[in-house]
Design a protein around this motif. Sequence first.
Motif, PDB file in Angstrom:
ATOM      1  N   GLY A 104      40.320  31.659  56.310  1.00  0.00           N
ATOM      2  CA  GLY A 104      39.820  30.549  55.515  1.00  0.00           C
ATOM      3  C   GLY A 104      40.801  30.213  54.409  1.00  0.00           C
ATOM      4  N   SER A 105      40.262  29.861  53.250  1.00  0.00           N
ATOM      5  CA  SER A 105      41.074  29.349  52.140  1.00  0.00           C
ATOM      6  C   SER A 105      40.981  30.287  50.940  1.00  0.00           C
ATOM      7  CB  SER A 105      40.594  27.954  51.737  1.00  0.00           C
ATOM      8  OG  SER A 105      40.573  27.089  52.861  1.00  0.00           O
ATOM      9  N   ALA A 106      42.126  30.568  50.342  1.00  0.00           N
ATOM     10  CA  ALA A 106      42.152  31.484  49.206  1.00  0.00           C
ATOM     11  C   ALA A 106      43.306  31.100  48.287  1.00  0.00           C
ATOM     12  CB  ALA A 106      42.249  32.925  49.677  1.00  0.00           C
ATOM     13  N   TRP A 107      43.634  32.002  47.390  1.00  0.00           N
ATOM     14  CA  TRP A 107      44.746  31.762  46.463  1.00  0.00           C
ATOM     15  C   TRP A 107      45.244  33.106  45.962  1.00  0.00           C
ATOM     16  CZ3 TRP A 107      43.950  31.315  40.673  1.00  0.00           C
ATOM     17  CH2 TRP A 107      42.716  31.852  40.269  1.00  0.00           C
ATOM     18  N   TYR A 108      46.424  33.097  45.392  1.00  0.00           N
ATOM     19  CA  TYR A 108      46.961  34.277  44.744  1.00  0.00           C
ATOM     20  C   TYR A 108      47.222  33.936  43.283  1.00  0.00           C
ATOM     21  CZ  TYR A 108      51.390  31.805  45.510  1.00  0.00           C
ATOM     22  OH  TYR A 108      52.380  30.848  45.536  1.00  0.00           O
ATOM     23  N   HIS A 109      47.217  34.957  42.455  1.00  0.00           N
ATOM     24  CA  HIS A 109      47.508  34.727  41.034  1.00  0.00           C
ATOM     25  C   HIS A 109      47.942  36.032  40.397  1.00  0.00           C
ATOM     26  CE1 HIS A 109      43.663  36.614  39.709  1.00  0.00           C
ATOM     27  NE2 HIS A 109      43.135  36.028  40.767  1.00  0.00           N
ATOM     28  N   SER A 110      48.630  35.926  39.287  1.00  0.00           N
ATOM     29  CA  SER A 110      48.973  37.114  38.522  1.00  0.00           C
ATOM     30  C   SER A 110      47.699  37.735  37.969  1.00  0.00           C
ATOM     31  CB  SER A 110      49.903  36.749  37.367  1.00  0.00           C
ATOM     32  OG  SER A 110      50.056  37.857  36.489  1.00  0.00           O
ATOM     33  N   HIS A 111      47.647  39.069  37.996  1.00  0.00           N
ATOM     34  CA  HIS A 111      46.550  39.778  37.325  1.00  0.00           C
ATOM     35  C   HIS A 111      47.081  40.543  36.136  1.00  0.00           C
ATOM     36  CE1 HIS A 111      42.320  40.559  37.363  1.00  0.00           C
ATOM     37  NE2 HIS A 111      42.189  40.263  38.643  1.00  0.00           N
ATOM     38  N   TYR A 112      48.271  40.180  35.686  1.00  0.00           N
ATOM     39  CA  TYR A 112      48.852  40.792  34.490  1.00  0.00           C
ATOM     40  C   TYR A 112      48.547  39.894  33.306  1.00  0.00           C
ATOM     41  CZ  TYR A 112      52.326  42.902  31.346  1.00  0.00           C
ATOM     42  OH  TYR A 112      52.951  43.531  30.298  1.00  0.00           O
ATOM     43  N   ASP A 113      47.698  40.401  32.404  1.00  0.00           N
ATOM     44  CA  ASP A 113      47.344  39.644  31.211  1.00  0.00           C
ATOM     45  C   ASP A 113      46.878  38.246  31.613  1.00  0.00           C
ATOM     46  OD1 ASP A 113      46.980  39.141  28.496  1.00  0.00           O
ATOM     47  OD2 ASP A 113      48.774  40.241  27.949  1.00  0.00           O
TER      48      ASP A 113
END
Length: 602
Positions: free
Chosen positions: A169-178
């Motif tokens: 399906g549909s998702a996203w990635y992102h920084s999890h640092y601060d």
Amino acid sequence: MPAFAKHAVTALAARDTFTPRDTLATLTGAVTNLTSNLLPDFLTNNPLPQGFPWGSATADNTNYYDTWPDTGVTRYYTWSIAKGSCSPDGVELDCVLVNNQFPGPLVEANWGDMIEIQVTNNLDEGTSIHFHGFLQKNSQWMDGVPGIQQCPIAPGKTFTYRTRAELYGSAWYHSHYDAQSANGLYGPVVVYGPKNAQYDADLGPVLLGDWVHTDYHDLVDELMAPYPNAKIPPSQNILINGLNPYYGADAPTAKFQVNSGKKYRLRLISAACSATVKFTIDNHSFTVIANDFVPVNPYQTDHITLSVGQRSDVIVNFNQDPSTAVWMRTFIAPCSEAEGQTEAKAAVYYENADTNSLPVSSPGANAYNTYCGNDDLSQTTPYYPITPPNPSFENVIPISAQVNGTHLLWYMAGRTFRTNYNDPMLLEAKLGNLDFPEIQNVHNYGDNSSIQFVIENTGSMPHPMHLHGHNMFVLAEGECTDNNFVFGRSDGVAAADLNNTSKAYGNCWDGHVTNANNPQRRDVQMLLPGHYIVIQWLQDNPGVWPLHCHLTWHAASGFVWSILERPDDIANMPIPSVMADTCRDWASWTGANVVDQIDDGL
């Protein structure tokens, strides 16, 4: 040309046999000119048993939590994380970019593919990448949360994430640092899989993200100012696929090309920092076919509500005259902290429309709908039905904002949180060290088969609750307004001590379950002000998993509950030595550099 436009057309850097699409051509349809690039039904360089990379598996015959294909294919990407100038709305900002792009490159895979992303940190601080919604069932150490599964990637160092596309399906990635994602470190993910509804073409990801015009370090300083001077940073604009001129600034508008009489899939993704958003297209309605990574029985609506991290895949029937041009709109709902421009518009052109002119269509009745909750639970039944078992452990968790003596922090059942970048919990649990400091807010649920929480919010702010490593059953929701009842003992005899987690908190839930045989499942559920939600999950994924509010500024202020799941199985987990190597690199860097961690680090 704005700086953003210069960055936007950089092609995706990848090491693979398939031809990568230009990120913004795929995402926006255009930066300065219109295009109609569409996503395929699947990537075609896989082996194709029964005509599909996933073989005979369908959306209604396969439990994707237990079974997924092994295609034998790995999708390779190479990323550089670095600072760079961007101006997505015409206001210049020093952004955190992936391969000099904002939004970051599109990650594509077929269901069952491996995804390998080599990340080099060219910042002067740590970083990490979280693939939102990925289960990580055989790669729990790849979830990307610093201090929980890994140490941050040190400046100048490279770390390779490797995980399987277990869901589709549909998702996203992102920084999890601060709070790096607030300044741009995020991008879309598409995992192609079986369809649960028919459409003619896939228009691709539509990223909806609020935006700020200030460096995130300064915003964290505002957030963590001593009480009573703390301020939750407001959203200043809202973007569609990284574009939206700020009050008429010289910046491009996102554009899409469609053909009359065709049905298109749109993959709506909230990459917001803190805003709850409404999504509409003038004079058009939607058929919802998935919420988060969960295909649902299709239902109809004229507007979509997304809180931070949520996704909805919809089908739009573009059934108007071929000369039609209409506005696509997203609006920051008033439950969010916002100061500035609260609406973004993107142009949608039918095949014979004048693409040199902007649309003049009028908003629909619900374009500015103020309700911040998700669609009614009675509507949102998963396409593949699962009946949750009776829980083996139950807990009531009230939420509170409290002053710890100097600062205003968020507490869950009287506990707040702060991560230790240098000592990830999963690696400690692997060594058998299960006695964690209180500030890490770790709760050991042992080998319990299923956990049920009633999360109660008697306050005035919404909280999109996100659980890593699982899709939650969302069993019920309702009003919960009596603060004295919630934080007093359930028998009403005495007030609760918020630092005593053994207290019996008042339970607002009346015991009802919506769609008991097949309740909604997703990885983010909105918890409204003055409401409760009841969530349950199966303990089928040993690891250490955060349950947290996905509003960046709430997560940064202690709003995290750490779930230690099946520690006996963690002891036998084949965690690769690169995780320890990454910690040695980080320890070496922090031995010579001070880490500016004034919030909880997440």
